[in-house]
Design a protein around this motif. Structure first.
Motif, PDB file in Angstrom:
ATOM      1  N   LEU A  47       5.079  38.145  38.617  1.00 13.02           N
ATOM      2  CA  LEU A  47       6.458  38.317  39.060  1.00 13.02           C
ATOM      3  C   LEU A  47       7.244  39.137  38.044  1.00 13.02           C
ATOM      4  CD1 LEU A  47       7.379  34.788  40.471  1.00 13.02           C
ATOM      5  CD2 LEU A  47       6.667  36.824  41.730  1.00 13.02           C
ATOM      6  N   GLY A  48       8.192  39.951  38.552  1.00 11.58           N
ATOM      7  CA  GLY A  48       8.985  40.821  37.686  1.00 11.58           C
ATOM      8  C   GLY A  48      10.331  40.234  37.315  1.00 11.58           C
ATOM      9  N   ALA A  49      10.957  40.872  36.344  1.00  8.98           N
ATOM     10  CA  ALA A  49      12.223  40.383  35.809  1.00  8.98           C
ATOM     11  C   ALA A  49      13.373  40.471  36.807  1.00  8.98           C
ATOM     12  CB  ALA A  49      12.581  41.167  34.545  1.00  8.98           C
ATOM     13  N   GLU A  50      13.276  41.384  37.777  1.00 11.30           N
ATOM     14  CA  GLU A  50      14.368  41.538  38.742  1.00 11.30           C
ATOM     15  C   GLU A  50      14.572  40.264  39.560  1.00 11.30           C
ATOM     16  OE1 GLU A  50      17.484  43.522  40.795  1.00 11.30           O
ATOM     17  OE2 GLU A  50      16.497  43.793  38.857  1.00 11.30           O
ATOM     18  N   LEU A  51      13.486  39.555  39.868  1.00 12.09           N
ATOM     19  CA  LEU A  51      13.606  38.295  40.599  1.00 12.09           C
ATOM     20  C   LEU A  51      14.372  37.266  39.788  1.00 12.09           C
ATOM     21  CD1 LEU A  51      10.127  37.805  42.283  1.00 12.09           C
ATOM     22  CD2 LEU A  51      12.322  38.101  43.430  1.00 12.09           C
ATOM     23  N   LEU A  52      14.066  37.215  38.486  1.00 15.92           N
ATOM     24  CA  LEU A  52      14.776  36.282  37.611  1.00 15.92           C
ATOM     25  C   LEU A  52      16.252  36.629  37.547  1.00 15.92           C
ATOM     26  CD1 LEU A  52      14.775  33.990  35.533  1.00 15.92           C
ATOM     27  CD2 LEU A  52      14.196  35.667  33.783  1.00 15.92           C
ATOM     28  N   ARG A  53      16.555  37.931  37.452  1.00 17.01           N
ATOM     29  CA  ARG A  53      17.955  38.341  37.362  1.00 17.01           C
ATOM     30  C   ARG A  53      18.712  37.995  38.637  1.00 17.01           C
ATOM     31  NH1 ARG A  53      21.641  42.417  38.163  1.00 17.01           N
ATOM     32  NH2 ARG A  53      20.298  43.566  39.581  1.00 17.01           N
ATOM     33  N   LEU A  54      18.084  38.222  39.784  1.00 19.43           N
ATOM     34  CA  LEU A  54      18.734  37.903  41.048  1.00 19.43           C
ATOM     35  C   LEU A  54      18.948  36.409  41.203  1.00 19.43           C
ATOM     36  CD1 LEU A  54      16.923  40.291  43.565  1.00 19.43           C
ATOM     37  CD2 LEU A  54      19.217  40.521  42.626  1.00 19.43           C
ATOM     38  N   GLY A  55      17.938  35.630  40.828  1.00 22.93           N
ATOM     39  CA  GLY A  55      18.081  34.183  40.928  1.00 22.93           C
ATOM     40  C   GLY A  55      19.158  33.657  40.010  1.00 22.93           C
ATOM     41  N   GLN A  56      19.184  34.176  38.790  1.00 22.92           N
ATOM     42  CA  GLN A  56      20.198  33.745  37.838  1.00 22.92           C
ATOM     43  C   GLN A  56      21.579  34.179  38.311  1.00 22.92           C
ATOM     44  OE1 GLN A  56      19.564  31.862  35.030  1.00 22.92           O
ATOM     45  NE2 GLN A  56      21.783  31.662  35.041  1.00 22.92           N
ATOM     46  N   SER A  57      21.658  35.368  38.901  1.00 18.48           N
ATOM     47  CA  SER A  57      22.924  35.859  39.404  1.00 18.48           C
ATOM     48  C   SER A  57      23.455  34.953  40.501  1.00 18.48           C
ATOM     49  CB  SER A  57      22.762  37.285  39.931  1.00 18.48           C
ATOM     50  OG  SER A  57      23.939  37.737  40.544  1.00 18.48           O
ATOM     51  N   TYR A  58      22.574  34.493  41.399  1.00 17.77           N
ATOM     52  CA  TYR A  58      22.997  33.611  42.480  1.00 17.77           C
ATOM     53  C   TYR A  58      23.576  32.318  41.921  1.00 17.77           C
ATOM     54  CZ  TYR A  58      22.674  30.397  46.421  1.00 17.77           C
ATOM     55  OH  TYR A  58      22.957  29.460  47.365  1.00 17.77           O
ATOM     56  N   LEU A  59      22.850  31.726  40.979  1.00 14.23           N
ATOM     57  CA  LEU A  59      23.319  30.472  40.402  1.00 14.23           C
ATOM     58  C   LEU A  59      24.617  30.679  39.641  1.00 14.23           C
ATOM     59  CD1 LEU A  59      19.915  29.075  39.102  1.00 14.23           C
ATOM     60  CD2 LEU A  59      21.189  28.312  41.108  1.00 14.23           C
ATOM     61  N   ASP A  60      24.682  31.743  38.850  1.00 14.50           N
ATOM     62  CA  ASP A  60      25.856  31.986  38.026  1.00 14.50           C
ATOM     63  C   ASP A  60      27.096  32.240  38.877  1.00 14.50           C
ATOM     64  OD1 ASP A  60      24.511  31.640  35.696  1.00 14.50           O
ATOM     65  OD2 ASP A  60      24.210  33.762  35.277  1.00 14.50           O
ATOM     66  N   VAL A  61      26.931  33.033  39.954  1.00 13.54           N
ATOM     67  CA  VAL A  61      28.090  33.383  40.771  1.00 13.54           C
ATOM     68  C   VAL A  61      28.713  32.151  41.400  1.00 13.54           C
ATOM     69  CG1 VAL A  61      28.789  34.499  42.920  1.00 13.54           C
ATOM     70  CG2 VAL A  61      27.467  35.770  41.223  1.00 13.54           C
ATOM     71  N   HIS A  62      27.890  31.264  41.934  1.00 11.65           N
ATOM     72  CA  HIS A  62      28.428  30.085  42.597  1.00 11.65           C
ATOM     73  C   HIS A  62      29.059  29.122  41.594  1.00 11.65           C
ATOM     74  CE1 HIS A  62      27.112  30.596  46.814  1.00 11.65           C
ATOM     75  NE2 HIS A  62      26.286  31.453  46.256  1.00 11.65           N
ATOM     76  N   GLU A  63      28.406  28.932  40.471  1.00 10.03           N
ATOM     77  CA  GLU A  63      28.999  28.071  39.444  1.00 10.03           C
ATOM     78  C   GLU A  63      30.225  28.734  38.838  1.00 10.03           C
ATOM     79  OE1 GLU A  63      27.809  25.534  35.434  1.00 10.03           O
ATOM     80  OE2 GLU A  63      26.384  26.976  36.270  1.00 10.03           O
ATOM     81  N   LEU A  64      30.139  30.046  38.642  1.00  9.43           N
ATOM     82  CA  LEU A  64      31.251  30.787  38.059  1.00  9.43           C
ATOM     83  C   LEU A  64      32.510  30.651  38.918  1.00  9.43           C
ATOM     84  CD1 LEU A  64      32.327  32.822  35.964  1.00  9.43           C
ATOM     85  CD2 LEU A  64      31.333  34.641  37.353  1.00  9.43           C
ATOM     86  N   ARG A  65      32.376  30.854  40.207  1.00  9.18           N
ATOM     87  CA  ARG A  65      33.534  30.737  41.095  1.00  9.18           C
ATOM     88  C   ARG A  65      34.119  29.333  41.051  1.00  9.18           C
ATOM     89  NH1 ARG A  65      32.992  32.871  47.010  1.00  9.18           N
ATOM     90  NH2 ARG A  65      35.198  32.362  46.880  1.00  9.18           N
ATOM     91  N   ALA A  66      33.249  28.335  41.091  1.00  7.17           N
ATOM     92  CA  ALA A  66      33.725  26.953  41.093  1.00  7.17           C
ATOM     93  C   ALA A  66      34.483  26.622  39.819  1.00  7.17           C
ATOM     94  CB  ALA A  66      32.540  25.999  41.277  1.00  7.17           C
ATOM     95  N   ARG A  67      33.961  27.088  38.688  1.00 12.19           N
ATOM     96  CA  ARG A  67      34.592  26.783  37.399  1.00 12.19           C
ATOM     97  C   ARG A  67      35.880  27.577  37.189  1.00 12.19           C
ATOM     98  NH1 ARG A  67      32.269  22.180  35.255  1.00 12.19           N
ATOM     99  NH2 ARG A  67      30.001  22.292  35.473  1.00 12.19           N
ATOM    100  N   ALA A  68      35.978  28.732  37.841  1.00  7.67           N
ATOM    101  CA  ALA A  68      37.100  29.635  37.562  1.00  7.67           C
ATOM    102  C   ALA A  68      38.314  29.412  38.451  1.00  7.67           C
ATOM    103  CB  ALA A  68      36.630  31.088  37.719  1.00  7.67           C
ATOM    104  N   LEU A  69      38.187  28.653  39.521  1.00  4.95           N
ATOM    105  CA  LEU A  69      39.260  28.546  40.502  1.00  4.95           C
ATOM    106  C   LEU A  69      40.601  28.178  39.884  1.00  4.95           C
ATOM    107  CD1 LEU A  69      37.402  26.779  43.488  1.00  4.95           C
ATOM    108  CD2 LEU A  69      38.104  29.164  43.320  1.00  4.95           C
ATOM    109  N   VAL A  70      40.624  27.077  39.151  1.00  2.00           N
ATOM    110  CA  VAL A  70      41.895  26.593  38.585  1.00  2.00           C
ATOM    111  C   VAL A  70      42.445  27.569  37.565  1.00  2.00           C
ATOM    112  CG1 VAL A  70      42.971  24.775  37.214  1.00  2.00           C
ATOM    113  CG2 VAL A  70      41.368  24.175  39.033  1.00  2.00           C
ATOM    114  N   TRP A  71      41.562  28.080  36.694  1.00  2.00           N
ATOM    115  CA  TRP A  71      42.021  28.972  35.624  1.00  2.00           C
ATOM    116  C   TRP A  71      42.524  30.292  36.190  1.00  2.00           C
ATOM    117  CZ3 TRP A  71      42.789  26.167  31.648  1.00  2.00           C
ATOM    118  CH2 TRP A  71      41.938  25.114  31.332  1.00  2.00           C
TER     119      TRP A  71
END
Length: 254
Positions: free
Chosen positions: A65-89
């Motif tokens: 498996l290549g690094a692009e899959l890891l980046r996409l997976g991490q991006s998915y997790l980060d974006v959803h957590e990022l939005r949730a954590r950032a709402l109030v701020w």
């Protein structure tokens, strides 16, 4: 209703096969495991390799498996957590600054807007979640360019476009701007993408201190700037919001 696309099904099967093993697999092993002709398996593997989803060991010729899959997976997790954590701020930042607030992440060769807080007044505004902004001429993009090598690499493949007379398109000048952004801890873009618009951005980091996104305020030059310089109290507000979101994501104080 159209049926499934066979080539995509086979590509997905190859990715699952590579994900399920603890070792690299050769072409013959992939072909035999999935019941594919070697020519078919090789063509799919080459395409996946070109897109970064699969890597081939230069010595053994086997695939993993290549690094692009890891980046996409991490991006998915980060974006959803990022939005949730950032709402109030983000809401607090919009109220404190009186300006529009954007939250953005690196996506392909630009910045994807994943959260947008309207300017807190009665003006007519359009939700921009899902839109793209340039890397080289926006506050969000400049922050990501300064801290994420992947973002900087995009400019080598996609030459910067000039939007206004203030847009930086020379790579050396952009790199100087990136160095300044890292040194002072924030970025600014004054009429570099849109005439009459200025923005101030700061980096968001996760628990591993990786750059996962950026937050910015954006508004009319006459409100964001004073005597041609961005207002320092707005810089402080943006940086405090970025620190708060980063802390909620597990980053140490910085």
């Amino acid at each position: 209703m159209p049926g499934p696309i066979q080539s995509l099904e086979r590509a997905a099967a190859i990715l699952r096969l590579l994900a399920g093993g603890e070792r690299r697999l050769g072409l013959s092993e992939v072909s035999a495991s999935l019941g594919l002709a070697k020519g078919t398996a090789h063509g799919i593997l080459r395409t996946l390799q070109q897109e970064g989803f699969v890597e081939q060991d230069p010595e053994s010729g086997k695939y993993q498996l290549g690094a692009e899959l890891l980046r996409l997976g991490q991006s998915y997790l980060d974006v959803h957590e990022l939005r949730a954590r950032a709402l109030v701020w983000a809401d607090d930042l919009a109220r404190a600054s009186g300006e529009t607030v954007y939250l953005g992440v690196l996506h392909q060769h630009g910045v994807l807007i994943v959260h947008h807080v309207f300017r807190p007044d009665d003006s007519r505004q359009v939700l921009e979640v899902g839109s793209m902004q340039p890397l080289h001429s926006t506050a969000l993009g400049k922050v990501l360019l300064a801290h994420d090598p992947v973002a900087r690499g995009e400019l080598d493949d996609y030459p910067p476009e000039s939007f206004t007379s203030r847009t930086l398109v020379d790579l050396a000048a952009i790199d100087e701007e990136c160095a300044l952004t890292r040194e002072r801890g924030w970025s600014a873009a004054v009429e570099e993408t849109w005439a009459g618009v200025a923005s101030i951005g700061a980096l968001i980091q996760d628990r591993r201190r990786n750059p996962v996104g950026a937050v910015c305020i954006s508004g009319a030059v006459e409100r964001v700037c004073e005597a041609g310089v961005v207002r320092p109290e707005l810089v402080v507000a943006v940086r405090e919001a970025a620190r708060a979101i980063s802390r909620d994501l597990g980053a140490a104080r910085f």
